[in-house]
Write a protein that holds these residues in place. Structure first.
Motif, PDB file in Angstrom:
ATOM      1  N   GLU A  91       0.739  -1.240   0.090  1.00  0.00           N
ATOM      2  CA  GLU A  91      -0.005  -0.043  -0.161  1.00  0.00           C
ATOM      3  C   GLU A  91       0.823   1.127   0.158  1.00  0.00           C
ATOM      4  OE1 GLU A  91      -3.856   1.351   2.226  1.00  0.00           O
ATOM      5  OE2 GLU A  91      -2.106   1.237   3.651  1.00  0.00           O
ATOM      6  N   ASN A  92       0.542   1.997  -1.030  1.00  0.00           N
ATOM      7  CA  ASN A  92       1.193   3.538  -0.841  1.00  0.00           C
ATOM      8  C   ASN A  92       0.299   4.471  -0.396  1.00  0.00           C
ATOM      9  OD1 ASN A  92       3.704   2.725  -2.567  1.00  0.00           O
ATOM     10  ND2 ASN A  92       2.023   1.979  -3.831  1.00  0.00           N
ATOM     11  N   VAL A  93       0.690   5.318   0.343  1.00  0.00           N
ATOM     12  CA  VAL A  93      -0.130   6.420   1.010  1.00  0.00           C
ATOM     13  C   VAL A  93       0.005   7.622  -0.195  1.00  0.00           C
ATOM     14  CG1 VAL A  93      -0.261   8.283   2.965  1.00  0.00           C
ATOM     15  CG2 VAL A  93       0.547   6.100   3.361  1.00  0.00           C
ATOM     16  N   PHE A  94       0.801   7.689  -0.758  1.00  0.00           N
ATOM     17  CA  PHE A  94       0.900   8.745  -1.625  1.00  0.00           C
ATOM     18  C   PHE A  94       1.941   8.359  -2.921  1.00  0.00           C
ATOM     19  CE2 PHE A  94       2.338  13.134  -2.833  1.00  0.00           C
ATOM     20  CZ  PHE A  94       1.106  13.897  -3.065  1.00  0.00           C
ATOM     21  N   VAL A  95       1.082   8.471  -4.014  1.00  0.00           N
ATOM     22  CA  VAL A  95       1.838   8.168  -5.195  1.00  0.00           C
ATOM     23  C   VAL A  95       1.851   9.594  -6.238  1.00  0.00           C
ATOM     24  CG1 VAL A  95       1.848   6.876  -7.584  1.00  0.00           C
ATOM     25  CG2 VAL A  95       1.268   5.674  -5.191  1.00  0.00           C
ATOM     26  N   SER A 134      -3.031   3.251  -3.994  1.00  0.00           N
ATOM     27  CA  SER A 134      -2.758   4.407  -3.278  1.00  0.00           C
ATOM     28  C   SER A 134      -3.861   5.159  -2.683  1.00  0.00           C
ATOM     29  CB  SER A 134      -1.552   5.374  -3.673  1.00  0.00           C
ATOM     30  OG  SER A 134      -2.471   6.130  -4.862  1.00  0.00           O
ATOM     31  N   LYS A 135      -3.557   5.831  -1.674  1.00  0.00           N
ATOM     32  CA  LYS A 135      -4.957   6.687  -0.951  1.00  0.00           C
ATOM     33  C   LYS A 135      -4.736   7.741  -1.897  1.00  0.00           C
ATOM     34  CE  LYS A 135      -4.350   4.560   3.439  1.00  0.00           C
ATOM     35  NZ  LYS A 135      -4.168   5.079   5.069  1.00  0.00           N
ATOM     36  N   LEU A 147      -0.343   1.806 -20.107  1.00  0.00           N
ATOM     37  CA  LEU A 147       0.835   1.626 -19.237  1.00  0.00           C
ATOM     38  C   LEU A 147       0.620   2.285 -17.776  1.00  0.00           C
ATOM     39  CD1 LEU A 147       3.884   2.237 -21.666  1.00  0.00           C
ATOM     40  CD2 LEU A 147       3.000   0.143 -20.614  1.00  0.00           C
ATOM     41  N   LEU A 148      -0.115   3.368 -17.890  1.00  0.00           N
ATOM     42  CA  LEU A 148      -0.452   4.151 -16.754  1.00  0.00           C
ATOM     43  C   LEU A 148      -1.486   3.508 -15.749  1.00  0.00           C
ATOM     44  CD1 LEU A 148       0.156   6.597 -14.983  1.00  0.00           C
ATOM     45  CD2 LEU A 148      -1.542   7.903 -16.018  1.00  0.00           C
ATOM     46  N   HIS A 149      -2.401   2.902 -16.429  1.00  0.00           N
ATOM     47  CA  HIS A 149      -3.330   2.246 -15.704  1.00  0.00           C
ATOM     48  C   HIS A 149      -2.837   0.911 -15.243  1.00  0.00           C
ATOM     49  CE1 HIS A 149      -7.288   4.326 -15.912  1.00  0.00           C
ATOM     50  NE2 HIS A 149      -7.229   4.536 -17.209  1.00  0.00           N
ATOM     51  N   ASP A 150      -2.002   0.029 -15.767  1.00  0.00           N
ATOM     52  CA  ASP A 150      -1.596  -1.127 -15.735  1.00  0.00           C
ATOM     53  C   ASP A 150      -0.652  -0.993 -14.399  1.00  0.00           C
ATOM     54  OD1 ASP A 150      -2.967  -2.289 -17.637  1.00  0.00           O
ATOM     55  OD2 ASP A 150      -0.798  -2.568 -18.946  1.00  0.00           O
ATOM     56  N   HIS A 151       0.125   0.110 -14.508  1.00  0.00           N
ATOM     57  CA  HIS A 151       1.139   0.350 -13.535  1.00  0.00           C
ATOM     58  C   HIS A 151       0.398   0.754 -12.202  1.00  0.00           C
ATOM     59  CE1 HIS A 151       5.174   0.848 -11.849  1.00  0.00           C
ATOM     60  NE2 HIS A 151       4.932   2.088 -11.663  1.00  0.00           N
ATOM     61  N   LEU A 152      -0.604   1.524 -12.222  1.00  0.00           N
ATOM     62  CA  LEU A 152      -1.256   2.174 -10.941  1.00  0.00           C
ATOM     63  C   LEU A 152      -2.116   0.823 -10.410  1.00  0.00           C
ATOM     64  CD1 LEU A 152      -2.245   5.901 -12.031  1.00  0.00           C
ATOM     65  CD2 LEU A 152      -0.272   5.039 -10.578  1.00  0.00           C
TER      66      LEU A 152
END
Length: 276
Positions: free
Chosen positions: A54-58, A88-89, A78-83
């Motif tokens: 989990e990432n608080v801030f990306v 993240s919150k 690519l952006l969707h796949d990566h995120l």
């Protein structure tokens, strides 16, 4: 590397915080995220795979480059796949709209709040005018200090067509050294470490050996390092006066460096036609 150094020097983050709470991802993305390691003032990255649950801030820099249709399927990016891999919150997408025709689509897709940045602190008026040549639209960006900036200095000299490669190198080395001395004389007391870069194309990379030899014999010696080595090094406070210690400047091919990261850039051999 620049982000890590900025967080430490400008935001005051400690090495412990950087190494335990800050993770980065870069191409190739299938390697997952990387943890920052700082050892003997050198920054490196160690792959931790997908262990960060989990990432608080990306923050995604150059988001418009990642937002590209993959395999011709709309919406599969690519952006969707990566995120999707690292939820993240909170999410911040940094994108230069002047360089992208996909920004509007990206905004709609992610339902984001657009926050335009209209001031560029480190750029002079001259640099911003030149950048407009590469923009995809007409954007009114200003500089808060409104400084015109120094004009581009051009050093033109003759070279005998019959000159050998060694003679050519010697001539170019002398011209480069003269420019470095001129910078030192104009800004006495200024450390050149982290501030000067000599950028060349592949046909001038062999200047390094002779240039290194000449610079090492100056009254205040200078050594050469690659753009990668300079960028990955946590230097001391550059505002400190270290005139009497050996300083280091960057010598590298132009595609390995970002010129705006340096106060002075000496571009060598770019007077030739592109076809050559």
């Amino acid at each position: 590397y620049h982000v890590v150094k900025w967080l430490m020097h400008r935001k005051g983050m400690t090495e412990e915080v950087i190494q335990n709470q800050f993770f980065v991802s870069f191409e190739p993305f299938d390697r997952g995220v990387h943890r920052v390691v700082i050892d003997d003032n050198k920054i490196s990255f160690v792959t931790v795979g997908s262990s960060v649950k989990e990432n608080v801030f990306v923050v995604v820099d150059e988001a418009h480059h990642l937002y590209a249709t993959k395999g011709g399927n709309e919406g599969s990016t690519l952006l969707h796949d990566h995120l999707d891999r690292y939820p993240s919150k909170e999410l911040v997408l940094l994108s230069d709209i002047s360089q992208s025709i996909l920004t509007t689509e990206m905004d709609d897709d992610f339902n984001v709040f657009v926050i335009p940045l209209n001031e560029v602190v480190r750029c002079s008026v001259r640099i911003m005018l030149a950048a407009r040549m590469f923009a995809s639209g007409n954007y009114d960006v200003t500089s808060p200090h409104n400084q015109q900036g120094l004009p581009l200095g051009v050093v033109v000299f003759g070279l005998d067509l019959a000159a050998t490669m060694a003679e050519r190198n010697t001539l170019y080395v002398n011209k480069i050294v003269n420019e470095i001395i001129r910078i030192r004389n104009k800004f006495p007391g200024l450390s050149l470490t982290g501030r000067v870069a000599i950028l060349v194309d592949e046909t001038f990379i062999d200047l390094k050996e002779e240039l290194n030899r000449v610079l090492s014999k100056l009254e205040q010696p200078i050594s050469l390092e690659s753009a990668h080595d300079a960028t990955s090094t946590l230097s001391a406070d550059l505002s400190s006066d270290n005139r009497h210690s050996e300083q280091s400047i960057v010598f590298d091919q132009i595609n390995n460096a970002d010129g705006l990261e340096f106060l002075f850039v000496i571009a060598v051999g770019f007077d030739r036609p592109v076809s050559e």
